[in-house]
Scaffold this active site. Structure first.
Site: not given
Length: 291
Positions: A97, A99, A101
């Site tokens: 993953e 990310d 954010e």
């Protein structure tokens, strides 16, 4: 055929192309939860968070290597407690993953951007930075570039993080799991703003993140095709060459390296690599990463 006819055909063709581009969300993505929290305004997609629900969308396909870009205008005003996420992820407990954010904040405070990399289900590689602009005032492009050599997080084409392939040092690298592309907005006031001390003020709801400029340039991996065959198909061989496998994309240019150093020196506020409280022993990849 006269040059004016040719020009007319060209303009018509260009208009067709631009129309296709303006509907890219529906070509590439689909809402995957809280459909009633989506608004479509021409080329813009808006997702809202209220006290009942957040919302999220996902790509219709999965990809192995390439570059994914979204243009996002983040929640304005008092957005404390909210998180808007843009990420790539594979499936399963040992997933990979990447990310972005975006952690909301009280009015006037800077947005924090947290990046993270999971490899084989293990994350804990957070970095945080503030941005050199107000991400709520206008659209900015956020990209993830992924190839066999590196994962690069980019903001308006400026690299803000690099995760290099260090397999030759015995460190796992995400390269064999196709990944979907996702974005979501949700309430994370248990941790997002000042470690959870500042809670979401629902009197400011709905909180709205706005999107446009949906681009995925990658090797599409059909679900029905075995992973090993997708890997073969998505790797450059003698007969084909993917642009993301070109040597020039395998590492940062000198200019990009300078940009990354500037970001780290002026905008990084947290790096897991230097958090000795969490990691008394420096994580292995931190010992080898140049950036």
């Amino acid at each position: 055929m006269s040059k004016w006819v040719i020009l007319g055909v060209f303009i018509a063709f260009a208009l067709v192309i631009s129309c296709v581009n303006s509907s890219r969300f529906d070509e590439l993505y689909q809402p995957n939860w809280a459909l009633d929290h989506f608004t479509y305004e021409g080329e813009l997609i808006k997702m809202k968070l209220d006290k009942y629900s957040g919302a999220g969308f996902s790509s219709k396909s999965k990809y192995l290597f390439g570059k994914v870009t979204l243009q996002i205008k983040l929640v304005g005003g008092d957005s404390a407690g909210t998180v808007t996420a843009f990420y790539m992820s594979s499936d399963g407990p040992y997933h990979n993953e990447f990310d972005f954010e975006f952690l909301g904040n009280t009015t006037g405070e800077p947005y924090l951007v947290q990046t993270n990399v999971y490899v084989n289900g293990v994350g804990n590689r957070e970095q945080r930075l503030n941005l050199w602009f107000d991400p709520t005032k206008d659209f900015h492009s956020y990209s993830i570039l992924w190839n066999q050599r590196q994962v690069v997080f980019l903001v308006d084409e400026t690299p803000v993080r690099v995760h290099s392939n260090l397999e030759h040092k015995g460190i796992p690298y995400p390269k064999d799991q196709a990944m979907g592309v996702y974005s979501s907005i949700w309430n994370a006031d248990d941790w997002a703003t000042q470690g959870g001390r500042v809670k979401t003020d629902w009197s400011h709801a709905p909180f709205i993140a706005t999107y446009k400029g949906f681009e995925i340039k990658g090797c599409e991996c059909p679900d029905k095709v075995a992973a090993v065959d997708n890997m073969k198909r998505c790797s450059s061989g003698r007969d084909k060459r993917y642009w993301w496998d070109e040597p020039t994309v395998g590492e940062l240019s000198l200019h990009q390296s300078h940009q990354l150093l500037w970001v780290r020196a002026n905008h990084m506020v947290y790096d897991y690599c230097s958090d000795t409280a969490r990691f008394p022993t420096t994580p292995v990849e931190c010992q080898h990463h140049h950036h």
